[in-house]
Design an enzyme around this catalytic site. Sequence first.
Site, PDB file in Angstrom:
ATOM      1  CE  LYS A   5      20.295  14.285   2.127  1.00  0.00           C
ATOM      2  NZ  LYS A   5      21.226  13.245   2.094  1.00  0.00           N
ATOM      3  CD  GLU A  64      20.731  10.645  -0.335  1.00  0.00           C
ATOM      4  OE1 GLU A  64      20.513   9.719   0.456  1.00  0.00           O
ATOM      5  OE2 GLU A  64      21.355  11.667  -0.009  1.00  0.00           O
TER       6      GLU A  64
HETATM    7  C1  F6R Z   1      22.049  11.847   5.544  1.00  0.00           C
HETATM    8  C2  F6R Z   1      23.257  11.588   6.288  1.00  0.00           C
HETATM    9  C3  F6R Z   1      23.335  10.335   7.085  1.00  0.00           C
HETATM   10  C4  F6R Z   1      24.710   9.692   6.887  1.00  0.00           C
HETATM   11  C5  F6R Z   1      24.874   8.490   7.833  1.00  0.00           C
HETATM   12  C6  F6R Z   1      26.188   7.787   7.619  1.00  0.00           C
HETATM   13  O1  F6R Z   1      22.101  13.071   4.883  1.00  0.00           O
HETATM   14  O2  F6R Z   1      24.170  12.345   6.276  1.00  0.00           O
HETATM   15  O3  F6R Z   1      22.312   9.452   6.761  1.00  0.00           O
HETATM   16  O4  F6R Z   1      24.825   9.293   5.553  1.00  0.00           O
HETATM   17  O5  F6R Z   1      24.778   8.928   9.150  1.00  0.00           O
HETATM   18  O6  F6R Z   1      27.247   8.665   7.841  1.00  0.00           O
HETATM   19  P1  F6R Z   1      28.698   8.365   7.325  1.00  0.00           P
HETATM   20  O7  F6R Z   1      28.651   8.380   5.835  1.00  0.00           O
HETATM   21  O8  F6R Z   1      29.537   9.446   7.893  1.00  0.00           O
HETATM   22  O9  F6R Z   1      29.074   7.000   7.832  1.00  0.00           O
END
Ligand code: F6R
Length: 612
Positions: free
Chosen positions: A489, A485
Site C-alpha cells: 500500500k 500488504e
Molecule cells: C494493489 C492492487 C493490485 C491488485 C492486483 C490483482 O492495491 O490493487 O495489486 O490486487 O492487480 O487485482 P484483482 O484483485 O482485480 O485480480
Amino acid sequence: MCGIVGYIGKRNSLPILIEGLKRLEYRGYDSAGVSIINNNNEVKSCKKAGKVSDLEKSLDIDVYQGHIGIGHTRWATHGEPNDVNAHPHYDMDNKIMIVHNGIIENYKIIKRKLTQEGFTFTTDTDTEVLANLISYNYMKTNNFEVAVRLSLIEVEGTYGIACLCASEPDKIVVARKGSPLMLGISNEELIVSSDASAIINHTKNVMYLEDGEMAVLGKNGFQLKTTEDKDIFRNVEVLDFILGEVEKAGYEHFMLKEICEQPDTIQNTYRGRINFDTGVVKLGGLESVFDKLLNAKRIIITACGTAWHAGLAGEYMIEHFCRIPTEVEYASEFRYRRPILNKDDVVILISQSGETADTLAALRESKKHGATVIGVVNVVGSTIAREVDAGTYIHAGPEIGVASTKAFTWQIMSLALITLMIAGEKGTISKEEMINCVNELKKVPEHIKHIIDMKDDCKNIAEEFKNAKNFLYLGRGFNFPVALEGALKLKEISYIHAEGYPAAEMKHGPIALIDENMPVVFIAPKDRTYDKIISNIEEVRARKGKIIAIANEGDEEINNYSDYILRVPATINLFAPIINVIPLQFLSYYIATARGCNVDQPRNLAKSVTVE
Ligand code: F6R
C-alpha cells in the site's frame, strides 16, 4: 487497464462519453480521447495525453454534437503516453476509428503485410495496426461488420474494441476477446463499456459479451454474434448496485471512502451465511463443489498483488483450521511453470476485478488439468466469476481507488468463511471453537469502526515519516501477509520504497538496512508469537531503527519497546489480518496525501490488469 465507452441513441453523445470516461478513469489515466459522428455525419476526433479533464477542456463542444461516439482512457502498453499514441486510433484514410483495451500480439506481422500493401502508420501502437487491418478488409468487402470480423480472425492477442466507420456512420461495432466489455441496454439507447461504472447512471439492464463475440449497435437495437457470424441470444441481466457506490460521497478520495466504509458493509460478506447459534457457516455458491473441497488432497490459491496477500492469509487459515495442504501461487508464475495439477486438487482464484489476465490464465490452466476451480471475486458477472466451477462473491461493492483496501479485508473475510465452512463439516474444529469464531466475527465491524475513530493517530505518525526514503514492515504468522500488504500500500501510493518480511527473516538479510533513518512497522498483537516479535523489535532498536508498533489495546508492555504505537482491538488470529491492516491502510493514505500524491490514481498503475 484502459477503459472504453461508446454511445448510440437519441441524446448528445459527448457528455455521456466524458462522464463515462471519468468513471472509467481508474482503469487507466495516461491519456484519453473520443471520436464522434456529428450531426453532419462527419467524424470528429480529439485525443490528449493526460486526464479526461484535460481532454474535456480541449474540446470545442459545438463541433462535437452528435448521437454516436466512442471514447477511451488509456494505460499505456505499446508506445509512451502522448497525444499521438492516445486512442481512438485511425486507419491511414481516417475512415475507421477504434478504441481498444488489450494487446494485439501479432501486430508486427500484420503491420509488415499492410506496409507491403501501401499502408502507412503514424503511431507506435498495435491498435493503429488493427484500425488499418479493418480498413484493408473494408476495401475488399465494402461492409463494416464483415471487415471487423475478418480482421479479428487474423489477430492474435486480447481485445475489447469499439469502432466507427465514416462510410457507415449509423453504427458502432464492438467485440471482445480477453478484455471485458458489456452493453447497457435501454429503449432508446445503447452504451458499451469496459465495466458497469459508465453504464449505471443510465440503465441497470446489461448484457456481458463473452470472448469471441461481437455486436453491431444501431439506432434500433443491436445484434449479438460470434466472430464466426453465428447469432447469439442472451438474456438481459440487471445490475445490483447503485450510482452512489461509484461516487465519493463527500470523502476527499475514493481510497479514504473505501477504507472508512469497511465497518458498515463488511457484513455484506457474511450476511445470511452464518448461523450464530450453531456456528454453522454456509456459502450457497460453493454447495455444488463442497464435496470436492472437503475431499481435496490439496488446495492451491492463486491471485496477484493484494489478492495474493489475502490468499497467503487463506493458506494459513485453511492449513490451521482445516488441515488440508494448501499452497499460494502468483498467478503469473503458476501458468507458465508447468504446475502439477490433478482432479483431486481445488484451485481458489481470488480477484477483486475478476478480470486480471494472469489470474484468468491460471484459471484456464487449472481447468485444463481437470482441477475444480473456485472464485473469490468482487465484480459480479466478471470473466473469472463466470468461468469458475463455483464461487463466492465478496460483495464489497465497486472499489474505485486504485490501491485495493476494502477488497483485501472482504477477501480475507470470505476466506475465513470458506475455512470455517470446511472445518465445521470436516470436524477439524470443535463446536465451541466454531462458536467462539463466529462470535469474534460479529465483533469485527465494531473493531474496524473503533480504529477508524482513531485514524488521526495514523495521520500524526504519517506527518513524522512523510519524508522517509524506506520502510520495513514485519509480522509473523497470520500477520505476515499484513506486513506484505502494508508495504505494498505504501509503495503504490506514496512511492516510498517499502518491504514486507516475516519478522524472523529480518535477521537473515534486511537487518543490514537498519539505522536511525529506517522506520520499521511491527505488527505485534498479543498472540502466541508476541514474545518472539518483542525480540525482533529489540534487534531493530539495538540498531537505532524507529519502531512503529501495531499493538493491542491494554498491552502496556509494548510501550517499553516502541517509538510510536497504533492501537487495535484484540481478536482471534482468523480475523487478525482484517483488523491489523486497517491502521496500515490509513498510514499509507496519510503519508501519500502529506506528500501530495494522487492516491486514487497513482502513477503507472491501473485498477484492473487485463494484460499479461
Ligand atoms: C494493489 C492492487 C493490485 C491488485 C492486483 C490483482 O492495491 O490493487 O495489486 O490486487 O492487480 O487485482 P484483482 O484483485 O482485480 O485480480
